[in-house]
Design a protein around this motif. Structure first.
Motif, short mmCIF file in Angstrom:
data_model
loop_
_atom_site.label_atom_id
_atom_site.label_comp_id
_atom_site.label_asym_id
_atom_site.label_seq_id
_atom_site.Cartn_x
_atom_site.Cartn_y
_atom_site.Cartn_z
N GLY A 1 0.82 -1.28 -0.06
CA GLY A 1 0.01 -0.01 -0.01
C GLY A 1 0.70 1.29 -0.16
N LYS A 2 2.00 1.39 0.52
CA LYS A 2 2.81 2.41 0.63
C LYS A 2 3.10 2.91 -0.75
N GLN A 3 3.49 2.00 -1.80
CA GLN A 3 4.02 2.41 -2.91
C GLN A 3 2.92 2.90 -3.65
N THR B 1 1.40 8.15 9.56
CA THR B 1 2.61 8.53 9.68
C THR B 1 3.47 8.68 8.16
N THR B 2 3.03 8.00 7.25
CA THR B 2 3.63 7.83 6.09
C THR B 2 2.96 8.98 5.00
N TYR B 3 1.66 9.29 5.39
CA TYR B 3 1.21 10.40 4.36
C TYR B 3 1.93 11.67 4.01
N PRO B 4 2.17 12.32 5.06
CA PRO B 4 3.09 13.66 4.92
C PRO B 4 4.27 13.51 4.32
N GLU B 5 5.00 12.37 4.53
CA GLU B 5 6.21 12.20 3.92
C GLU B 5 6.11 11.87 2.47
N ALA B 6 5.03 11.22 1.95
CA ALA B 6 4.79 11.07 0.73
C ALA B 6 4.40 12.31 -0.13
N ILE B 7 3.81 13.07 0.77
CA ILE B 7 3.28 14.07 0.12
C ILE B 7 4.52 15.29 -0.26
N ARG B 8 5.30 15.40 0.72
CA ARG B 8 6.46 16.28 0.71
C ARG B 8 7.41 15.70 -0.28
N LEU B 9 7.72 14.39 -0.44
CA LEU B 9 8.49 13.97 -1.47
C LEU B 9 8.00 14.11 -2.77
N GLY C 1 -0.21 -4.42 -2.97
CA GLY C 1 -1.48 -3.28 -2.71
C GLY C 1 -1.81 -2.78 -4.25
N TRP C 2 -2.64 -1.83 -4.16
CA TRP C 2 -2.96 -1.26 -5.65
C TRP C 2 -3.60 0.14 -5.40
N MET C 3 -3.57 0.74 -6.74
CA MET C 3 -4.33 1.83 -6.77
C MET C 3 -5.32 2.02 -7.88
#
Length: 415
Positions: A117-119, A143-151, A265-267
């Motif tokens: 899911g993280k990918q 915790t992963t959401y803001p890091e992914a957004i900033r990346l 995971g998937w999108m």
């Protein structure tokens, strides 16, 4: 608490002599994985640690899924490259499963199978965001959401909802946080870390608000099958058809089928977005390993018997944990209606003496709890404001009772 924007780092003046790039150096370590790793290290050293840190079911993957993986490993066709977007059979099964569980009809071509899911989270933000675009991030957040957004160059805008409102944001709060730079609303129900679940009416209202503002909605539905007290799961994609094709669904097999380690995971989204994310994945990782994909196919095409059995255990543990935490003076824990987490308000303990120590933050409190009674919890700083702790009840009944008992004795001694 007003919305808070945390600007993306400015990498334009990065020092060329830097050994690690500014972009990567700015990423915070996953706090949940860090707590889990520390707890496991202490256990390996022989310490009687009880860990409420890990966000994964404590059940084995169902046998029929494992059997499908074993058979796939023996089949030479799975020893080769496969399409970067995923096995066609799995994409078709995911489309069928989405219609079954969310009432949302998609074509298999709108599915991208990812390495967990993280990918999917990262690739969705990377595909949609340009530098400076803002994302409304209901808080507490995973915790992963803001890091992914900033990346991805985006700016997370925290919209905080506390325990007094069940950790559920309102459209009024979202409206107050809206700016001309807002592009995406992240919607998560059931929630990690709070276990909060939006009602069908609340989901529809938020979806219609986002559609009226012209926003994209990214919805993470990974906990869709883990709800309690007859509280239904509602997909915002179907609750608010006004969103049209400006909705992206993120999901995976990790939680429903106890498959956290299989990394599938998937999108799901409009064709152009999925095509862009597929191009990104083709250069980053290419196809997800074929054997886990075959296992995921068996999972999503099969029955939901396993998750129903897990839910029975989770529900029992949920009730025991909430009752145990609320029995502690100065601890407030709303009853979660989804996922497998309790999110306790410990602000009443900050500044008070515990074992001769006064903690100013929940991070300090979590460290003291681990040091003094060998119980691992994740502090609120990992998910937003200080003053809270997250506890996973995806552990044995015996360990849960022992851990909560230690917390009651220790935290109850605060003066």
């Amino acid at each position: 608490m007003p919305a808070e924007a945390t600007a993306a780092p400015d990498f334009s003046r990065a020092d060329p002599r830097r050994r690690v790039s500014a972009r990567i150096a700015a990423i915070a370590e996953s706090a949940t994985l860090a707590v889990d790793a520390k707890a496991k290290a202490l256990k390996a050293a022989g310490r009687p640690v009880i860990s409420f840190g890990a966000g994964e079911p404590d059940f084995p993957t169902p046998d029929y899924i494992v059997d499908a993986a074993v058979a796939a490993a023996r089949d030479p066709k799975n020893h080769r490259y496969s399409p970067a977007a995923g096995l066609p059979e799995l994409k078709s099964a995911i489309a069928a499963k989405t219609l079954r569980d969310s009432g949302y009809q998609v074509d298999p071509s709108q599915v991208l199978v990812t390495n967990g899911g993280k990918q999917a989270v990262y690739e969705a933000f990377a595909t949609l965001l340009d530098p400076g675009d803002e994302v409304l991030l209901p808080t507490p957040f995973w915790t992963t959401y803001p890091e992914a957004i900033r990346l991805a160059g985006g700016v997370p805008v925290h919209v905080f909802a506390g325990p007094e409102q069940g950790y559920l944001v309102t459209t009024d709060q979202l409206e107050a946080a809206l700016t001309p730079r807002t592009k995406i609303l992240l919607f998560v129900s059931p929630s990690n870390p709070t276990g909060a679940v939006y009602s069908p009416g609340q989901t529809k209202e938020i979806g219609q608000w986002a559609a009226a503002k012209g926003l994209w909605v990214l919805t993470d539905e990974i906990y869709e099958h883990l709800t309690y007290d007859d509280v239904p799961f509602t997909s915002i994609a179907t609750a608010a058809p006004e969103l049209g094709d400006k909705v992206v669904i993120l999901n995976g097999v990790a939680k429903t089928y106890a498959m956290t380690g299989w990394r599938v995971g998937w999108m799901i989204g409009p064709a152009d977005v999925v095509r862009g994310a597929t191009n990104l994945q083709s250069h980053a990782t290419s196809n997800v390993s074929n054997v886990p994909q075959r296992a995921a196919l068996a999972a999503v095409a099969g029955p939901l018997t396993a998750v129903q059995e897990m839910k029975t255990a989770f529900n029992r543990r949920r009730q025991a944990m909430v009752a145990g935490l609320n029995a502690i003076d100065a601890v407030v824990c709303p009853t979660p209606h989804g996922a497998f987490y309790a999110y306790a308000d410990v602000r009443g303990l900050l500044g008070r003496s515990l074992a001769g120590v006064s903690c100013a933050t929940s991070a300090e409190l979590a460290a003291l709890i681990l040091d003094q009674i060998e119980v691992a919890v994740v502090p609120g700083e990992a998910f937003g404001p200080s003053g809270f702790i997250r506890l996973s009840y995806a552990l044995s009944d015996a360990d849960l009772a022992e851990g909560v008992g230690r917390l009651q004795e220790f935290l109850g001694s605060a003066s």
